[in-house]
Motif scaffolding. Structure first.
Motif, PDB file in Angstrom:
ATOM      1  N   ALA A  70       0.829  -1.205   0.000  1.00  0.00           N
ATOM      2  CA  ALA A  70       0.000   0.000   0.000  1.00  0.00           C
ATOM      3  C   ALA A  70       0.865   1.257   0.000  1.00  0.00           C
ATOM      4  O   ALA A  70       0.582   2.217  -0.721  1.00  0.00           O
ATOM      5  CB  ALA A  70      -0.923   0.002   1.221  1.00  0.00           C
ATOM      6  N   ARG A  71       1.936   1.231   0.785  1.00  0.00           N
ATOM      7  CA  ARG A  71       2.835   2.393   0.832  1.00  0.00           C
ATOM      8  C   ARG A  71       3.496   2.616  -0.524  1.00  0.00           C
ATOM      9  O   ARG A  71       3.562   3.731  -1.022  1.00  0.00           O
ATOM     10  CB  ARG A  71       3.912   2.191   1.904  1.00  0.00           C
ATOM     11  N   ARG A  72       3.948   1.529  -1.136  1.00  0.00           N
ATOM     12  CA  ARG A  72       4.600   1.661  -2.451  1.00  0.00           C
ATOM     13  C   ARG A  72       3.615   2.148  -3.512  1.00  0.00           C
ATOM     14  O   ARG A  72       3.975   2.919  -4.386  1.00  0.00           O
ATOM     15  CB  ARG A  72       5.222   0.338  -2.876  1.00  0.00           C
ATOM     16  N   ALA A  73       2.371   1.692  -3.406  1.00  0.00           N
ATOM     17  CA  ALA A  73       1.365   2.134  -4.377  1.00  0.00           C
ATOM     18  C   ALA A  73       1.078   3.624  -4.214  1.00  0.00           C
ATOM     19  O   ALA A  73       0.887   4.343  -5.199  1.00  0.00           O
ATOM     20  CB  ALA A  73       0.091   1.324  -4.208  1.00  0.00           C
ATOM     21  N   GLN A  74       1.038   4.096  -2.981  1.00  0.00           N
ATOM     22  CA  GLN A  74       0.768   5.510  -2.745  1.00  0.00           C
ATOM     23  C   GLN A  74       1.932   6.383  -3.185  1.00  0.00           C
ATOM     24  O   GLN A  74       1.735   7.474  -3.706  1.00  0.00           O
ATOM     25  CB  GLN A  74       0.489   5.760  -1.267  1.00  0.00           C
ATOM     26  N   LEU A  75       3.142   5.902  -2.965  1.00  0.00           N
ATOM     27  CA  LEU A  75       4.321   6.687  -3.319  1.00  0.00           C
ATOM     28  C   LEU A  75       4.684   6.581  -4.784  1.00  0.00           C
ATOM     29  O   LEU A  75       5.423   7.400  -5.305  1.00  0.00           O
ATOM     30  CB  LEU A  75       5.534   6.249  -2.485  1.00  0.00           C
ATOM     31  N   GLY A  76       4.190   5.529  -5.444  1.00  0.00           N
ATOM     32  CA  GLY A  76       4.569   5.313  -6.827  1.00  0.00           C
ATOM     33  C   GLY A  76       5.999   4.821  -6.939  1.00  0.00           C
ATOM     34  O   GLY A  76       6.702   5.143  -7.877  1.00  0.00           O
ATOM     35  N   VAL A  77       6.433   4.040  -5.978  1.00  0.00           N
ATOM     36  CA  VAL A  77       7.817   3.562  -5.948  1.00  0.00           C
ATOM     37  C   VAL A  77       8.001   2.489  -7.006  1.00  0.00           C
ATOM     38  O   VAL A  77       7.204   1.573  -7.135  1.00  0.00           O
ATOM     39  CB  VAL A  77       8.155   3.003  -4.548  1.00  0.00           C
ATOM     40  N   VAL A  78       9.068   2.623  -7.783  1.00  0.00           N
ATOM     41  CA  VAL A  78       9.367   1.675  -8.844  1.00  0.00           C
ATOM     42  C   VAL A  78      10.704   1.013  -8.542  1.00  0.00           C
ATOM     43  O   VAL A  78      11.695   1.686  -8.292  1.00  0.00           O
ATOM     44  CB  VAL A  78       9.437   2.387 -10.213  1.00  0.00           C
ATOM     45  N   ALA A  79      10.748  -0.304  -8.582  1.00  0.00           N
ATOM     46  CA  ALA A  79      11.976  -1.087  -8.453  1.00  0.00           C
ATOM     47  C   ALA A  79      12.765  -0.733  -7.199  1.00  0.00           C
ATOM     48  O   ALA A  79      13.977  -0.599  -7.237  1.00  0.00           O
ATOM     49  CB  ALA A  79      12.838  -0.926  -9.695  1.00  0.00           C
ATOM     50  N   GLY A  80      12.077  -0.542  -6.096  1.00  0.00           N
ATOM     51  CA  GLY A  80      12.746  -0.307  -4.829  1.00  0.00           C
ATOM     52  C   GLY A  80      13.267   1.097  -4.621  1.00  0.00           C
ATOM     53  O   GLY A  80      13.923   1.382  -3.637  1.00  0.00           O
TER      54      GLY A  80
END
Length: 145
Positions: A70-80
């Motif tokens: 969920a955090r990565r989806a909100q931040l739009g984090v790609v490949a770590g």
């Protein structure tokens, strides 16, 4: 819950008394065996504690994975990558860098960008052109795949 004879050293009591316990949690497929104690009831209680501990650990891992996703989806984090910068304003060097467009850095025009002058228009126009190019590239890739 299954009972069975213990294995290992222990002589005649190991051979004739079913003191070992195996508990299978059907929904998760976790299997816990215990034959540490001499009594079946003690082994059953210990196996239940171990099973409960494993179920809690699995649930905690699932919750942690869901929170991370969920955090990565909100931040739009790609490949770590944790950095989600859009633009950097470097006041000592009077430079503006837009990190969404590779190589887009305007030197000596920070004040002009801040007041919405021609440098701001240049920055926005290059950003628009970059997005148009990216969309065109995506359409070409979809057409040929």
């Amino acid at each position: 819950i299954e009972t069975m004879r213990s294995s290992g050293a222990g002589g005649q009591s190991v051979n004739k008394v079913e003191s070992a316990v195996r508990i299978t949690h059907i929904p998760s497929g976790i299997v816990v065996s215990c034959q540490d104690q001499r009594s079946q009831s003690q082994n059953r209680e210990q196996a239940k504690r171990v099973l409960l501990s494993r179920l809690r650990a699995r649930k905690a891992a699932e919750l942690a994975a869901a929170a991370t996703a969920a955090r990565r989806a909100q931040l739009g984090v790609v490949a770590g990558e944790r950095s989600d910068r859009i633009r950097t304003y470097n006041y000592p060097q009077a430079r503006v860098t837009d990190h969404r467009v590779p190589g887009l850095s305007l030197n000596g025009s920070l004040a002009d960008v801040m007041v919405g002058g021609s440098s701001a228009e240049t920055l926005l126009e290059r950003l628009r052109q970059y997005h148009i190019d990216q969309e065109a590239q995506l359409l070409i890739e979809r057409a040929f795949s």
